[in-house]
Design a protein around this motif. Structure first.
Motif, short mmCIF file in Angstrom:
data_model
loop_
_atom_site.label_atom_id
_atom_site.label_comp_id
_atom_site.label_asym_id
_atom_site.label_seq_id
_atom_site.Cartn_x
_atom_site.Cartn_y
_atom_site.Cartn_z
N GLU A 344 0.80 -1.21 0.00
CA GLU A 344 0.00 0.00 0.00
C GLU A 344 0.85 1.28 0.00
N TRP A 410 -1.31 -11.53 0.84
CA TRP A 410 -2.46 -11.08 1.64
C TRP A 410 -3.66 -10.70 0.80
N TYR A 436 -7.70 -12.87 8.01
CA TYR A 436 -7.67 -11.54 8.61
C TYR A 436 -8.60 -11.59 9.83
#
Ligand code: ACM
Length: 638
Positions: A344, A410, A436
């Motif tokens: 990110e 992920w 998660y």
């Protein structure tokens, strides 16, 4: 009160019976093999604890303390007198066992725990789980059996984000204790974030003087409209404390992997040292994904969640800074792996920066993704030079993978698959497959605030259990690169240890089983009907918080038809299920479920089945609802 005692007694009796009859003897994760024999070992006051190896003294002491909690004091001996009954700890023969493997041999005259290092430690964990809770006439009957066990994956991880919310050392230690009980061996400690830098770095004191403190925390679900609470929120670990955690973990055969996020998620570091930004003079637009009316005065530690554009500039100053930080990190953490984040990292500032554009040309890179790859590769080279290896989130594939990097997948399994196909090691932690643990565990309106908000998505222990970390699309050779599996606990909406526990239990049991147990030995029925109820009943007797599973067998949304037979069970031994069909919220004053429900729904109508599970200690599940519909026009799922 009398009723309570009877119920508690009945539950304990059942606990005892359960461990004896279960094919896996109550052990989570299920061992590779359990062969039960006839007869049993009677654990009573005449039994001694035999250990002649000083290396195993600590394990002997833990075993002695455990048996003492049952009211039996074992004498510790180095040799046996003829005819003496013993529990023996030994490492002899353990060299023939697989890595981290162990054996437990229970016969009427002796119990032998065989293993070395982590192997013997895991033998102890399994043994403590299989010992029945109940003592009769001063003795505990342990069924004769032979257990052979070793892990499916070498990496069995659990992550904790301490950036969004800070957790005290006492909680970290409790987390490690639970990991050890369930044979998880890597603690991924997410130490730096936009919302807080949590590790003391001596060369850069402002990282914690400024970076460990934010001036408020967003209220409600992000992106929200509630503003922030305007409360200063701060906390960090000193290096001495971090070392204390490393030692505590090592004593439990857990490796601690620190994560230092780069080049993104660096707002806290940039607030402390603005020259780490492409634009040191540009204010931090706090919560840049939402209209924000708050102050815009300089660089800020973020007060809201999300992904931020102000990432590290790839300058020599930044690399020097990061190398200095990593020098201190590797002096604290002996882990071979250092997690460098990589996820990110928006490229907006790099696109706007003349310096970055010039660097892309100079280094002959394709674009900003190439620049990210250059960034990661420089850090990898530095850490490889210090004898360490990097792990990065799957974005590190973009622009080209660093030569020796391990990829943590992920965003689904795609990144992991690609990395394995490029012969890189992979750790699977896909959010879409239940890993998660910040995602909610049901769609009930009773669930607390989570990152999933009020949406339909949820991940309960069943979803986690059903996940197989090795994708079928890989060839047999590529499958070998899947080194393990991990669950992540991001803490945007997890403010307290108690809520963290609520999110972790019981999903951690499923995680342990998919990480350790051979695929062929996975057995959902045995797990959810036999062992999970036992472990949750034990947990229920402690102060640890947990998500009480909703009634097992209840359809989750809407079922159509006139006649329904619904069979329910509680996943906590001794717990009761109460239900209503009249629209009222169930409690212990509603009807108690005692046998399968036969429910008739007249044509053109619907009924709503609402259930609640109440445990022996009084803990309650959320209320679960199923719409039983027979052609009603207004039947819809909320
Ligand atoms: C991640 O969840 N951003 C790795």
């Amino acid at each position: 009160m009398k009723k309570f005692f009877l119920t508690a007694f009945a539950a304990l009796f059942l606990l005892n019976a359960q461990a004896q009859t279960d094919a896996n003897m109550g052990i989570i994760p299920a061992p590779v093999s359990v062969q039960k024999g006839s007869g049993s070992f009677i654990l009573d006051k005449n039994v001694v604890l035999l250990n002649s190896n000083p290396k195993n003294a600590k394990i002997a002491e833990t075993l002695r303390s455990f048996v003492a909690t049952k009211g039996l004091n074992l004498k510790l001996v180095k040799t046996l007198v003829a005819g003496q009954k013993a529990i023996e700890l030994t490492s002899t023969g353990a060299d023939q066992l697989p890595n981290e493997g162990y054996q437990i041999k229970i016969s009427s005259g002796k119990i032998k725990l065989i293993g070395k290092d982590a192997g013997l430690f895991y033998a102890l964990q399994s043994f403590m789980q299989l010992v029945p809770d109940q003592k009769q006439a001063g003795a505990i009957n342990i069924q004769n059996a032979e257990i052979n066990d070793y892990p499916r994956f070498s990496y069995r991880g659990l992550h904790l984000d301490v950036g969004r919310h800070f957790f005290p050392l006492s909680f970290i230690k409790k987390y490690l204790d639970v990991m050890a009980q369930y044979k998880l061996n890597n603690f991924h400690w997410h130490l730096t974030e936009d919302q807080g830098w949590r590790l003391e770095i001596k060369k850069y004191p402002k990282l914690t003087e400024i970076g460990a403190s934010r001036n408020g925390t967003i209220i409600g679900n992000y992106p929200g409209t509630g503003g922030t609470d305007n409360q200063v929120y701060k906390g960090y670990y000193t290096q001495a404390e971090a070392k204390e955690i490393v030692a505590y973990a090592a004593a439990r055969y857990i490796n601690v992997i620190p994560e230092i996020e780069l080049p993104g998620h660096g707002s806290a570091a940039i607030a402390a040292y603005p020259e780490l930004s492409c634009f040191p003079d540009r204010d931090t637009p706090i919560g840049d994904k939402t209209p924000w009316s708050g102050p815009r005065n300089g660089k800020q530690v973020q007060q809201t969640w999300g992904v931020f554009d102000d990432i590290f500039v790839p300058s020599e100053n930044t690399f020097n800074f990061l190398q200095d930080v990593l020098d201190e990190v590797i002096a604290i953490f002996p882990s071979k792996y250092i997690h460098i984040g990589g996820d990110e990292a928006p490229k907006k500032y790099w696109k706007e920066s003349e310096f970055c554009q010039q660097l892309i040309k100079e280094k002959n890179l394709k674009d900003e993704h190439g620049l990210q790859s250059y960034f990661i590769q420089r850090i990898e080279k530095y850490l490889n030079g210090k004898g360490r290896s990097i792990i990065g989130w799957d974005e590190i594939l973009e622009g080209g993978l660093a030569p020796n990097a391990t990829v943590m997948s992920w965003r689904g399994e795609k990144g992991g698959i690609e990395a394995a196909q490029q012969n890189h090691d992979v750790l699977m932690t896909p959010g879409s497959n239940g890993l998660y643990f910040d995602h909610k565990q049901s769609t009930s309106e009773d669930e607390p605030l989570t990152i999933s908000g009020r949406g339909n998505g949820y991940a309960d222990f069943i979803k986690v259990y059903n996940y197989n970390p090795v994708p079928d699309v890989l060839t047999e050779d590529q499958k070998k690169y899947i080194k393990g599996v991990q669950a992540n606990l991001w803490t945007e909406y997890i403010e307290t240890p108690s809520k963290a526990e609520y999110m972790v239990f019981p999903r951690i049991y499923s995680l342990a089983e998919i990480a350790w147990t051979p695929l062929a030995r996975k057995d959902m029925n045995n797990f959810s009907n036999e062992r999970l109820p036992l472990h949750l009943a034990r947990l229920d007797q402690t102060s640890t918080n947990y998500w009480v599973p909703t009634a097992v067998g209840q359809p989750s949304k809407i079922i159509n038809g006139e006649n329904h037979v619904i069979t329910l069970a509680a996943a906590v031994l001794g717990a009761k299920v109460y239900y209503t069909l009249d629209g009222y919220r169930p409690s212990e004053n509603a009807a108690e479920y005692t046998q399968p429900l036969n429910i008739n729904v007249p044509q053109g109508t619907k009924k709503v089945l609402k259930t609640i599970v109440i445990t022996p200690s009084g803990k309650r599940s959320v209320v679960a609802e199923t719409i039983l519909n027979n052609g009603a026009t207004d039947a819809k799922v909320k």
